[in-house]
Design a protein around this motif. Structure first.
Motif, PDB file in Angstrom:
ATOM      1  N   UNK A  82      -6.275   8.456  29.774  1.00 23.40           N
ATOM      2  CA  UNK A  82      -6.740   9.156  30.919  1.00 23.40           C
ATOM      3  C   UNK A  82      -6.163  10.450  31.253  1.00 23.40           C
ATOM      4  N   UNK A  83      -5.000  10.519  30.995  1.00 18.70           N
ATOM      5  CA  UNK A  83      -4.148  11.823  31.108  1.00 18.70           C
ATOM      6  C   UNK A  83      -4.618  12.777  30.094  1.00 18.70           C
ATOM      7  N   UNK A  84      -4.443  12.218  29.000  1.00 16.11           N
ATOM      8  CA  UNK A  84      -5.031  13.097  27.710  1.00 16.11           C
ATOM      9  C   UNK A  84      -6.375  13.880  28.061  1.00 16.11           C
ATOM     10  N   UNK A  85      -7.428  13.003  28.437  1.00 21.06           N
ATOM     11  CA  UNK A  85      -8.737  13.541  28.768  1.00 21.06           C
ATOM     12  C   UNK A  85      -8.568  14.567  29.888  1.00 21.06           C
ATOM     13  N   UNK A  86      -7.671  14.270  30.783  1.00 27.16           N
ATOM     14  CA  UNK A  86      -7.899  15.383  31.963  1.00 27.16           C
ATOM     15  C   UNK A  86      -7.215  16.517  31.503  1.00 27.16           C
ATOM     16  N   UNK A  87      -6.366  16.616  30.559  1.00 28.28           N
ATOM     17  CA  UNK A  87      -5.695  17.722  30.219  1.00 28.28           C
ATOM     18  C   UNK A  87      -6.726  18.619  29.337  1.00 28.28           C
ATOM     19  N   UNK A  88      -7.276  17.854  28.250  1.00 25.31           N
ATOM     20  CA  UNK A  88      -8.289  18.532  27.483  1.00 25.31           C
ATOM     21  C   UNK A  88      -9.586  19.168  28.340  1.00 25.31           C
TER      22      UNK A  88
END
Length: 245
Positions: free
Chosen positions: A102-108
């Motif tokens: 979820x963190x990766x998607x929020x950064x992207x």
């Protein structure tokens, strides 16, 4: 051999916004031709005309390492929702936590970075020292034989096979690090809607329709197994010259 690197950016409210980049390892006689190509790429990028272009030419004095290229497959998804469901499932299969994914998607989707985020695959802790810059995978090149193989494999699937070659080169260097479990990447080019996930476990998976056309979001994240020597990891990814074969 020489390392060539290009970085183009916009200046906005005293902050540099990354537009595009390119790099490779070349012989001396290739430098002028490639520098012209890189400059043209920087000035004509779909993300806009940059305010600043940095071209770096650096002689390589250390031994160049050789690593194997990841195998390539294309996964055909028809919507971003389908693509995310597939990606989340494959990353979870590797033991990466929901919180980290979820963190990766929020950064992207929400943070414009020059490089990649380093994320602890279990705790979702951000590990890179500079959260705005991220980690830049650098001093890389793919050998001509492997380039030709990839061109033959993807020429009917994309109008921009050079993008695939560049992405596989980056992903292969990243996956060669034992502590990096996987990578996810979405191009910030509004017109390029194919992204990828990669891992030493399943190779390089091109994912179609990872975002809607015309969407300027994009970024990349590396999922890391800790404990790890972050300094050593960053030095390898950013400084060690590598040829992908």
């Amino acid at each position: 051999m020489w390392s060539l690197r290009m970085r183009a950016s916009l200046l906005e409210k005293n902050r540099e916004i990354h537009i595009s980049g390119a790099e490779g390892i070349y012989k001396f006689e290739e430098l002028e031709r490639v520098l012209k190509k890189y400059l043209k790429r920087a000035l004509e990028h779909p993300n806009g005309t940059p305010d600043k272009v940095v071209l770096t030419v650096e002689k390589i004095k250390e031994e160049i390492q050789s690593i194997r290229a990841l195998p390539i497959e294309t996964v055909f998804c028809y919507t971003p929702e389908q693509a995310q469901k597939f990606i989340d499932s494959r990353l979870a299969d590797l033991g990466i936590s929901e919180k980290a994914i979820a963190l990766a998607w929020s950064i992207i989707r929400g943070q414009k970075m020059r490089g990649a985020a380093l994320i602890d695959c279990l705790t979702a802790e951000r590990l890179e020292p500079d959260k705005d810059r991220g980690i830049r995978v650098s001093r890389i090149q793919m050998d001509k034989k492997r380039k030709i193989q990839i061109l033959k494999k993807v020429k009917k699937l994309t109008s921009e096979p050079q993008r695939v070659i560049e992405a596989v080169t980056v992903a292969s260097k990243v996956a060669s690090v034992p502590e990096i479990i996987a990578e996810i990447c979405v191009s910030d080019n509004p017109d390029y809607t194919t992204g990828y996930i990669s891992s030493k476990k399943f190779g390089y998976l091109r994912i179609t329709n990872i975002k809607k056309e015309g969407t300027p979001i994009g970024g990349r994240a590396f999922f890391v197994k800790t404990p790890i020597d972050i300094e050593r990891l960053i030095k390898f990814l950013e400084k060690t010259p590598v040829i992908v074969k």
